[in-house]
Design an enzyme around this catalytic site. Structure first.
Site, PDB file in Angstrom:
ATOM      1  N   PRO A   1       0.846  -1.194   0.000  1.00  0.00           N
ATOM      2  CA  PRO A   1       0.000   0.000   0.000  1.00  0.00           C
ATOM      3  C   PRO A   1       0.878   1.240   0.000  1.00  0.00           C
ATOM      4  O   PRO A   1       1.787   1.361   0.822  1.00  0.00           O
ATOM      5  CB  PRO A   1      -0.784  -0.129   1.324  1.00  0.00           C
ATOM      6  CG  PRO A   1       0.092  -0.961   2.204  1.00  0.00           C
ATOM      7  CD  PRO A   1       0.817  -1.902   1.292  1.00  0.00           C
TER       8      PRO A   1
ATOM      9  N   CYS B   1       3.196   3.515   8.973  1.00  0.00           N
ATOM     10  CA  CYS B   1       3.436   4.774   8.271  1.00  0.00           C
ATOM     11  C   CYS B   1       4.124   5.787   9.187  1.00  0.00           C
ATOM     12  O   CYS B   1       3.616   6.106  10.257  1.00  0.00           O
ATOM     13  CB  CYS B   1       2.119   5.348   7.755  1.00  0.00           C
ATOM     14  SG  CYS B   1       2.335   6.907   6.854  1.00  0.00           S
TER      15      CYS B   1
ATOM     16  N   HIS C   1       7.764  -4.568   7.689  1.00  0.00           N
ATOM     17  CA  HIS C   1       8.743  -3.735   6.992  1.00  0.00           C
ATOM     18  C   HIS C   1      10.012  -3.782   7.829  1.00  0.00           C
ATOM     19  O   HIS C   1      10.031  -3.317   8.962  1.00  0.00           O
ATOM     20  CB  HIS C   1       8.231  -2.299   6.859  1.00  0.00           C
ATOM     21  CG  HIS C   1       9.121  -1.421   6.041  1.00  0.00           C
ATOM     22  ND1 HIS C   1       8.649  -0.305   5.379  1.00  0.00           N
ATOM     23  CD2 HIS C   1      10.450  -1.471   5.759  1.00  0.00           C
ATOM     24  CE1 HIS C   1       9.647   0.285   4.737  1.00  0.00           C
ATOM     25  NE2 HIS C   1      10.748  -0.407   4.956  1.00  0.00           N
TER      26      HIS C   1
ATOM     27  N   GLY D   1      12.979  -2.989   0.651  1.00  0.00           N
ATOM     28  CA  GLY D   1      14.219  -3.166  -0.097  1.00  0.00           C
ATOM     29  C   GLY D   1      14.231  -4.298  -1.092  1.00  0.00           C
ATOM     30  O   GLY D   1      15.280  -4.614  -1.661  1.00  0.00           O
TER      31      GLY D   1
ATOM     32  N   GLY E   1       7.246  -2.763  -3.036  1.00  0.00           N
ATOM     33  CA  GLY E   1       6.639  -1.440  -3.089  1.00  0.00           C
ATOM     34  C   GLY E   1       6.973  -0.674  -4.337  1.00  0.00           C
ATOM     35  O   GLY E   1       6.440  -0.922  -5.413  1.00  0.00           O
ATOM     36  N   ARG E   2       7.914   0.243  -4.228  1.00  0.00           N
ATOM     37  CA  ARG E   2       8.143   1.213  -5.295  1.00  0.00           C
ATOM     38  C   ARG E   2       8.603   0.603  -6.616  1.00  0.00           C
ATOM     39  O   ARG E   2       8.330   1.146  -7.671  1.00  0.00           O
ATOM     40  CB  ARG E   2       9.115   2.286  -4.804  1.00  0.00           C
ATOM     41  CG  ARG E   2       8.336   3.360  -4.051  1.00  0.00           C
ATOM     42  CD  ARG E   2       9.032   3.951  -2.877  1.00  0.00           C
ATOM     43  NE  ARG E   2       8.098   4.860  -2.232  1.00  0.00           N
ATOM     44  CZ  ARG E   2       7.161   4.490  -1.356  1.00  0.00           C
ATOM     45  NH1 ARG E   2       7.035   3.225  -1.022  1.00  0.00           N
ATOM     46  NH2 ARG E   2       6.331   5.373  -0.823  1.00  0.00           N
TER      47      ARG E   2
END
Length: 430
Positions: free
Chosen positions: A71, A156, A229, A271, A292-293
């Protein structure tokens, strides 16, 4: 609705609704809510609601969440998830975090925040918040949208969330509240629940402190799935971007959790950028891996390999041209659905990584910037911009998976912290 021959989220491993009901009925309301009259009333209401609800059937229609897309605020919206599902049929998709208050106070406008196309299954709704009543209401309102799991954000580090909002990763400092929140969410939902967290906060970053959090939340609520994470968060004013880079990754904490909590399920995050690294992490025992990214900035070369390399599904010879044809139809149907929004720019934004490192990518982006100033349809945008991309790129299937740091996870066995030894504290929470 898309179907496969796999299993829904840990269907054979995660307790379903009937177990959740029994779990709640044997726990004291004092454990969850202390002596707050309002909170105790909320707990009693939730218990009655559970007793009057017919048990939900968790259909075995999806492959397990071996690969999921993280997310990401303002990124993993409905448009991106549509693109992601066109590329991968089996990756688990997460919404961007929605504050419980947003859901509650937008009750008359929920489609804008919660609606998605049926093809996006399996999909997980991530919510955040620090008010039990709003979390209960938000979860109940979300039921109508048939998400496959509800995830609670405890990771977050944004100042707006962990600072002013007093939720997100700050909640890791209050595992008792997280257990209360997870119990409320589970009581108002028909699907499994999970927590996404970091490995620590500021100086509260020892392995034992992480284990205390996991143990207290899992022993006081129905939570059996944690997304970890593998970085701690720093709440000293650094940016969310820096919080993804400055604190070092400690994958050894994740693998120690697998050792010390064999009855729980853990997904590793942080990562990891490609399917080779995903498979390397899973080869060392990871239950699931979240990316993620890389999945956003380079969706073709990240998601394009998931179905074959992670799930073992035969290749489909999908091309970018086929993806764009389907995405155009989706985009046209979405334009101005909610007044002036979404506009062409909103719909097109997830595509900016589709040609990552390919010939014509730079020219395409320049043409896109110009076209977005006047194009009013997705079709006209494509007609004006895709001339920059060679046919050889548009019509090529996914190539070989990019290489990654596949040795990272095989070297961790000697780095694991000592086993967690605080389970004798169970008496404090019973």
């Amino acid at each position: 609705m898309m179907k496969s021959s796999g299993h829904t989220l840990f269907a054979s491993l995660t307790p379903i609704h009937s177990f959740t009901l029994k779990y709640h009925r044997r726990l004291s309301s004092n454990i969850f809510y202390g002596n707050s009259t309002k909170a105790r009333k909320l707990f009693i209401y939730n218990q009655k609601r559970q007793l009057n609800r017919k048990p939900a059937m968790v259909a075995a229609r999806y492959l397990p969440p071996w690969f999921s897309v993280a997310p990401m605020m303002e990124w993993t919206d409905n448009h991106y998830r549509t693109l992601a599902r066109l590329i991968s049929k089996h990756a688990w998709l997460y919404t961007e975090m929605l504050a419980a208050e947003t859901i509650v106070f937008q009750k008359g406008n929920l489609d804008r925040f919660l609606a998605y196309t049926p093809e996006q299954h399996p999909i997980v709704l991530q919510i955040g918040g620090s008010n039990l009543e709003n979390l209960a209401k938000a979860t109940e309102l979300a039921n109508a949208y048939s998400y496959d799991e509800i995830n609670f954000n405890c990771g977050c580090p944004s100042p707006r969330v962990a600072g002013h909002g007093c939720f997100g990763v700050r909640l890791m400092l209050d595992p008792k509240f997280v257990a209360e929140a997870m119990s409320v969410i589970a009581a108002n939902s028909d699907v499994p629940v999970s927590v996404k967290c970091r490995i620590g906060v500021d100086n509260h970053d020892s392995y034992n402190e992480l284990c205390d959090f996991i143990y207290k939340v899992s022993s006081q609520s129905p939570t059996r799935h944690f997304i970890i994470h593998a970085r701690k968060a720093l709440l000293n004013g650094i940016s969310p971007a820096d919080n993804r880079k400055i604190p070092p990754l400690k994958y050894e904490y994740y693998y120690a959790l697998l050792r010390d909590f064999p009855d729980l399920r853990f997904t590793i995050n942080g990562g990891i950028n490609g399917v080779n690294e995903v498979n390397a992490a899973r080869g060392e025992g990871a239950h699931g891996v979240m990316v993620g990214r890389a999945a956003y900035h380079n969706p073709w070369n990240t998601l394009g390999h998931v179905d074959t390399a992670v799930y073992g599904v035969p290749p489909t010879n999908l091309t970018r041209r086929q993806v764009l044809e389907k995405y155009q139809a989706y985009g046209e149907s979405e334009l101005r659905k909610y007044g002036l929004k979404p506009n062409v720019r909103d719909v097109i934004r997830p595509l900016f990584g589709l040609f990552h490192s390919e010939p014509g990518n730079g020219l395409w982006k320049r043409k896109a910037d110009a076209a977005l100033l006047h194009c009013t349809t997705v079709k006209s945008f494509f007609e004006e911009t895709l001339v920059a991309i060679p046919d050889s790129v548009l019509d090529a299937t996914v190539g070989e998976a990019p290489s990654g740091s596949i040795d990272t996870f095989s070297k961790l066995s000697g780095l694991l912290p000592p086993p967690y030894s605080e389970r004798e504290q169970e008496a404090l929470y019973a």
